[in-house]
Design a protein around this motif. Structure first.
Motif, mmCIF file in Angstrom:
data_model
loop_
_atom_site.group_PDB
_atom_site.id
_atom_site.type_symbol
_atom_site.label_atom_id
_atom_site.label_comp_id
_atom_site.label_asym_id
_atom_site.label_seq_id
_atom_site.Cartn_x
_atom_site.Cartn_y
_atom_site.Cartn_z
ATOM 1 N N LEU A 275 40.370 1.796 -35.121
ATOM 2 C CA LEU A 275 41.634 2.404 -35.541
ATOM 3 C C LEU A 275 42.699 1.346 -35.801
ATOM 4 O O LEU A 275 43.493 1.459 -36.741
ATOM 5 C CB LEU A 275 42.107 3.402 -34.476
ATOM 6 C CG LEU A 275 41.173 4.597 -34.235
ATOM 7 C CD1 LEU A 275 41.683 5.454 -33.082
ATOM 8 C CD2 LEU A 275 41.019 5.427 -35.502
ATOM 9 N N PHE A 276 42.713 0.315 -34.965
ATOM 10 C CA PHE A 276 43.652 -0.800 -35.159
ATOM 11 C C PHE A 276 43.376 -1.490 -36.490
ATOM 12 O O PHE A 276 44.298 -1.794 -37.256
ATOM 13 C CB PHE A 276 43.519 -1.797 -33.998
ATOM 14 C CG PHE A 276 44.404 -3.000 -34.107
ATOM 15 C CD1 PHE A 276 45.681 -2.991 -33.562
ATOM 16 C CD2 PHE A 276 43.975 -4.153 -34.764
ATOM 17 C CE1 PHE A 276 46.507 -4.104 -33.659
ATOM 18 C CE2 PHE A 276 44.792 -5.267 -34.874
ATOM 19 C CZ PHE A 276 46.066 -5.241 -34.318
ATOM 20 N N ARG B 256 41.839 -0.318 -39.143
ATOM 21 C CA ARG B 256 42.142 0.551 -40.283
ATOM 22 C C ARG B 256 43.638 0.551 -40.579
ATOM 23 O O ARG B 256 44.056 0.665 -41.732
ATOM 24 C CB ARG B 256 41.661 1.977 -40.005
ATOM 25 C CG ARG B 256 40.161 2.139 -40.048
ATOM 26 C CD ARG B 256 39.705 3.545 -39.735
ATOM 27 N NE ARG B 256 39.841 4.432 -40.886
ATOM 28 C CZ ARG B 256 39.325 5.655 -40.936
ATOM 29 N NH1 ARG B 256 38.654 6.142 -39.903
ATOM 30 N NH2 ARG B 256 39.485 6.402 -41.997
ATOM 31 N N ARG B 257 44.448 0.433 -39.546
ATOM 32 C CA ARG B 257 45.891 0.440 -39.756
ATOM 33 C C ARG B 257 46.420 -0.915 -40.210
ATOM 34 O O ARG B 257 47.363 -0.989 -40.999
ATOM 35 C CB ARG B 257 46.598 0.849 -38.465
ATOM 36 C CG ARG B 257 48.108 0.897 -38.612
ATOM 37 C CD ARG B 257 48.788 1.579 -37.459
ATOM 38 N NE ARG B 257 50.224 1.625 -37.656
ATOM 39 C CZ ARG B 257 51.078 2.187 -36.808
ATOM 40 N NH1 ARG B 257 50.627 2.746 -35.693
ATOM 41 N NH2 ARG B 257 52.360 2.181 -37.057
ATOM 42 N N PHE B 258 45.790 -1.988 -39.714
ATOM 43 C CA PHE B 258 46.295 -3.328 -40.029
ATOM 44 C C PHE B 258 45.324 -4.066 -40.935
ATOM 45 O O PHE B 258 45.309 -3.811 -42.131
ATOM 46 C CB PHE B 258 46.576 -4.084 -38.719
ATOM 47 C CG PHE B 258 47.663 -3.443 -37.890
ATOM 48 C CD1 PHE B 258 48.999 -3.593 -38.228
ATOM 49 C CD2 PHE B 258 47.338 -2.659 -36.801
ATOM 50 C CE1 PHE B 258 49.991 -2.985 -37.486
ATOM 51 C CE2 PHE B 258 48.324 -2.048 -36.038
ATOM 52 C CZ PHE B 258 49.663 -2.206 -36.386
ATOM 53 N N SER B 259 44.493 -4.953 -40.395
ATOM 54 C CA SER B 259 43.577 -5.715 -41.259
ATOM 55 C C SER B 259 42.456 -6.312 -40.422
ATOM 56 O O SER B 259 42.522 -6.357 -39.182
ATOM 57 C CB SER B 259 44.331 -6.856 -41.964
ATOM 58 O OG SER B 259 44.785 -7.814 -41.012
ATOM 59 N N LYS C 133 43.836 -9.432 -38.415
ATOM 60 C CA LYS C 133 44.602 -9.115 -37.210
ATOM 61 C C LYS C 133 43.690 -8.589 -36.102
ATOM 62 O O LYS C 133 43.918 -8.856 -34.922
ATOM 63 C CB LYS C 133 45.705 -8.109 -37.530
ATOM 64 C CG LYS C 133 46.851 -8.716 -38.339
ATOM 65 C CD LYS C 133 47.939 -7.701 -38.642
ATOM 66 C CE LYS C 133 49.069 -8.352 -39.440
ATOM 67 N NZ LYS C 133 50.116 -7.374 -39.821
ATOM 68 N N THR D 233 41.407 2.121 -47.412
ATOM 69 C CA THR D 233 42.504 3.007 -47.007
ATOM 70 C C THR D 233 42.387 4.362 -47.698
ATOM 71 O O THR D 233 43.352 5.090 -47.851
ATOM 72 C CB THR D 233 43.861 2.369 -47.365
ATOM 73 O OG1 THR D 233 43.879 2.076 -48.771
ATOM 74 C CG2 THR D 233 44.087 1.093 -46.566
ATOM 75 N N LYS E 89 40.793 9.527 -44.942
ATOM 76 C CA LYS E 89 40.454 9.271 -43.549
ATOM 77 C C LYS E 89 40.166 10.557 -42.792
ATOM 78 O O LYS E 89 39.539 10.524 -41.744
ATOM 79 C CB LYS E 89 41.591 8.495 -42.866
ATOM 80 C CG LYS E 89 41.790 7.095 -43.452
ATOM 81 C CD LYS E 89 42.892 6.325 -42.734
ATOM 82 C CE LYS E 89 43.079 4.951 -43.349
ATOM 83 N NZ LYS E 89 44.140 4.173 -42.684
ATOM 84 N N GLU F 229 35.276 4.257 -46.995
ATOM 85 C CA GLU F 229 36.408 4.713 -46.192
ATOM 86 C C GLU F 229 36.002 5.119 -44.774
ATOM 87 O O GLU F 229 36.851 5.217 -43.881
ATOM 88 C CB GLU F 229 37.136 5.876 -46.873
ATOM 89 C CG GLU F 229 36.290 7.126 -47.090
ATOM 90 C CD GLU F 229 35.596 7.137 -48.435
ATOM 91 O OE1 GLU F 229 35.218 8.226 -48.894
ATOM 92 O OE2 GLU F 229 35.429 6.045 -49.021
ATOM 93 N N THR G 105 34.522 1.561 -41.341
ATOM 94 C CA THR G 105 35.141 0.901 -40.186
ATOM 95 C C THR G 105 34.943 1.707 -38.916
ATOM 96 O O THR G 105 34.522 1.175 -37.877
ATOM 97 C CB THR G 105 36.649 0.676 -40.423
ATOM 98 O OG1 THR G 105 36.820 -0.087 -41.622
ATOM 99 C CG2 THR G 105 37.269 -0.069 -39.258
#
Length: 432
Positions: free
Chosen positions: A70-71, A73-76, A79, A231, A234, A364, A367
């Motif tokens: 989840l981290f 998917r939100r960032f990269s 990161k 992205t 989801k 999609e 991840t």
């Protein structure tokens, strides 16, 4: 039409850097495996309780794999890797207060935090490697990267075998039959040796933490390619993953595989100990097993050019099952040799199950899909304590319990054979 390159030139530097992470978590895995036997002696624990080291270590994957996805998917990807390395280092440095308090529970917590970082790294690195090029050779590319995991594992085993285990005073009280009498020493002697041994183990992990920090800095200043995390849609990811039979069975199979791997490499020391072999020498058999594993990882990657990965998985599963049966039946050097040989056939299993499982998963969903495959590493926390409980029995129907305990990995390999066959049939059916 020209076949796509395994790794394109523009992805070469990121591929090398991310592949190095496979070695980094391999080191953590295989310096930790022999610590089960070490803590069993130092802290005077049963085999079942000592194997809680593995429960904590692999339980961290189960806890953090989905949050990591989840981290990411939100960032990269980048990161996610940086956060993973940070958590890895923190867990290693927690060995300092754990040794000061001489607390087995604290050591377990330290490893639990450390594997939060490994969960981030594996959840990120595996799909990232798959994305660095053509889909047609993505499983081969992941096998190539995963081939460097046992290099780190060999390094971890070497440090354990030639640096840590020989220095442990608690393992030097063996009689002519190889039995250890540490528990019979005076309390003051045991206390002094316990302090020495725990500090030595601590120093190995602190050194590892320093290396991880250096790697964190290198990754932080390096530009990663534009293979961004998808992205797209989801919503409904869980439903789509669940309806994908190949993926669903792959997650279950991966859990059994990791359980088999950890049991085989963790309890080889207890297997050798039953033959009167000390821990430092027994760990050298683990190093031979890992060298075999590494060599066959490259061999299996080559074979995939000519043999379908699903069929190869089933064939290697059969080889692993036969060798495990030998380790169960034969008592003595032959059984130990069979146990070492299992590693040859385990060599292709993790990345191949991983690649087959994600083959028909949409970008999609990949991840989160990858996170459940990493979460399946929980098999390494559930099964070893169960095997430890069998070993604690001493004998089963007049046969050494440590031999009988390898029935558990045998069951795991039968599951892997079934997955290889079933996924191969599904592929043939889809091709019509």
């Amino acid at each position: 039409m020209e076949a796509p390159k395994l790794v394109e030139r523009r992805y070469l530097l990121p591929f090398i850097l991310i592949t190095s992470l496979f070695a980094l978590w391999g080191f953590a895995n295989d310096i930790t495996n022999p610590m089960v036997a070490a803590f069993q002696t130092i802290m005077e624990l049963s085999a079942a309780k000592a194997s809680l080291i593995q429960f904590a270590f692999y339980g961290g994957y189960a806890t953090m794999a989905v949050p990591a996805a989840l981290f990411i998917r939100r960032f990269s990807y980048k990161k996610g890797i940086l956060l993973g390395l940070l958590l890895y280092a923190v867990g290693a440095f927690l060995f300092i207060p754990a040794a000061a308090r001489e607390s087995f529970a604290f050591f377990c917590v330290s490893l639990y935090v450390l594997t939060f970082g490994l969960a981030f790294l594996e959840t990120t690195a595996n799909p990232f490697i798959l994305s660095l090029g053509a889909k047609e050779n993505s499983t081969r590319r992941l096998n190539l990267s995963q081939a460097f995991n046992p290099i780190g594992s060999l390094s971890g085993m070497a440090v354990a075998s030639w640096v840590v285990l020989p220095a442990l005073l608690s393992d030097k009280h063996r009689d002519a039959y190889g039995a250890n009498h540490f528990s019979e020493l005076a309390d003051s002697v045991k206390a002094a040796e316990r302090v020495h041994d725990l500090e030595f183990i601590r120093d190995a992990y602190v050194a590892l933490g320093v290396i991880v920090v250096v790697m964190l800095v290198i990754i932080a200043v390096t530009r990663m390619p534009g293979t961004a995390v998808s992205t797209g849609r989801k919503s409904g990811t869980m439903g789509r993953l669940w309806r994908n039979v190949n993926y669903r069975e792959g997650v279950l199979t991966q859990m059994f595989y990791v359980g088999a791997q950890i049991m085989t490499w963790t309890f080889i020391i207890q297997y050798a100990d039953n033959l009167g072999i000390d821990k430092a020498t027994a760990q050298k058999y683990n190093i031979v097993a890992m060298a075999v594993f590494l060599g066959f990882r490259f061999i299996s990657t080559f074979l995939m050019k000519y043999v379908n990965s699903r069929k190869l998985l089933a064939l290697f599963g059969c080889g692993a099952a036969i060798c495990t049966l030998g380790a169960i039946v034969f008592v003595g050097p032959l059984g130990l040799g069979c146990l070492v040989a299992v590693s040859a056939f385990m060599s292709l299993m993790f990345p191949t199950i991983y690649g087959i499982s994600l083959e028909n998963v949409s970008p999609e969903d990949s991840t989160l899909g990858a996170s459940f495959l990493v979460m399946a590493i929980v098999g390494g926390s559930i099964l070893p304590p169960l095997q430890g409980s069998i070993i604690d029995l001493g004998t089963v129907f007049s046969h050494p319990a440590v031999n009988v305990s390898f029935c558990l990995p045998l069951i795991c390999f039968l599951v892997i054979i079934a997955y290889g066959i079933r996924s191969s049939r599904r592929m043939n059916a889809d091709r019509g």
